[in-house]
Structures are given as C-alpha cells and as structure tokens.
Design a protein around this motif. Structure first.
Motif, short mmCIF file in Angstrom:
data_model
loop_
_atom_site.label_atom_id
_atom_site.label_comp_id
_atom_site.label_asym_id
_atom_site.label_seq_id
_atom_site.Cartn_x
_atom_site.Cartn_y
_atom_site.Cartn_z
N ALA A 1 0.86 -1.24 0.08
CA ALA A 1 -0.09 0.09 0.16
C ALA A 1 0.81 1.29 0.02
O ALA A 1 0.44 2.34 -0.67
CB ALA A 1 -1.10 0.02 1.24
N ALA A 2 2.00 1.08 0.61
CA ALA A 2 3.06 2.47 0.66
C ALA A 2 3.31 2.71 -0.70
O ALA A 2 3.34 3.93 -1.09
CB ALA A 2 3.95 2.17 1.71
N TYR A 3 3.81 1.93 -1.27
CA TYR A 3 4.23 2.12 -2.78
C TYR A 3 3.13 2.81 -3.61
O TYR A 3 3.46 3.65 -4.30
CB TYR A 3 4.71 0.67 -3.34
N TRP A 4 1.87 2.23 -3.50
CA TRP A 4 0.78 2.91 -4.35
C TRP A 4 0.34 3.98 -4.05
O TRP A 4 0.19 4.95 -4.85
CB TRP A 4 -0.27 1.66 -4.67
N ILE B 1 2.89 6.48 -5.43
CA ILE B 1 2.64 6.49 -6.89
C ILE B 1 1.48 7.66 -7.14
O ILE B 1 1.48 8.65 -7.83
CB ILE B 1 2.28 5.23 -7.68
N ARG B 2 0.35 7.37 -6.39
CA ARG B 2 -0.76 8.17 -6.57
C ARG B 2 -0.36 9.76 -6.15
O ARG B 2 -0.97 10.67 -6.68
CB ARG B 2 -1.87 7.78 -5.60
N ILE C 1 2.56 11.26 -6.48
CA ILE C 1 3.32 11.88 -7.50
C ILE C 1 2.54 12.17 -8.64
O ILE C 1 2.66 13.13 -9.22
CB ILE C 1 4.54 10.49 -8.19
N VAL C 2 1.73 11.06 -9.01
CA VAL C 2 0.69 11.47 -10.22
C VAL C 2 -0.03 12.52 -10.06
O VAL C 2 -0.34 13.49 -10.72
CB VAL C 2 -0.20 10.20 -10.61
N ALA C 3 -0.84 12.72 -8.61
CA ALA C 3 -1.73 13.77 -8.52
C ALA C 3 -0.90 15.18 -8.58
O ALA C 3 -1.67 16.31 -8.78
CB ALA C 3 -2.20 13.75 -7.20
N SER C 4 0.31 15.26 -8.29
CA SER C 4 1.06 16.36 -8.21
C SER C 4 1.49 16.80 -9.53
O SER C 4 2.04 18.10 -9.60
CB SER C 4 2.09 16.47 -7.12
#
Length: 56
Positions: free
Chosen positions: A18-21, A24-25, A27-30
């Motif tokens: 869960a920490a990895y995803w 990622i979320r 990074i994508v959101a920013s």
C-alpha cells in the motif's frame, strides 16, 4: 548484478504494498496535466505496430 532480482529491483521491494501505491498516487496527483501535444505524441507512439516503435 548483485543485490537485485530479475526485474532490477532491490531484494524485498514489491509493487504490491500500500505504501508504494500511495506514493505513486501522490506523484501522479502533483504532476501537471499533459498538453494536447504530449497526449498526441503518446497516442501516436502507442498506436504504431510494435515493430515500428522506437526502442532506443
């Protein structure tokens, strides 16, 4: 290549936790939105037959 598995990741690193995803979320959101030109470039690259794609 010592210290990595066959995917090139360090031992013990998985993409299922869960920490990895969550990272990622974030990074994508920013990230800024893609421009129309960037979207068109990606679309064109992915719509080509595999043998015509630039592999390096």
């Amino acid at each position: 290549m010592t210290g990595t598995d066959t995917t090139g990741r360090p031992p013990g690193v998985t993409h299922g936790d869960a920490a990895y995803w969550a990272r990622i979320r974030r990074i994508v959101a920013s990230a800024p939105p893609l421009s129309d030109y960037q979207r068109a470039t990606i679309r064109a690259a992915l719509s080509q037959p595999v043998e015509r794609r630039n592999t390096g």
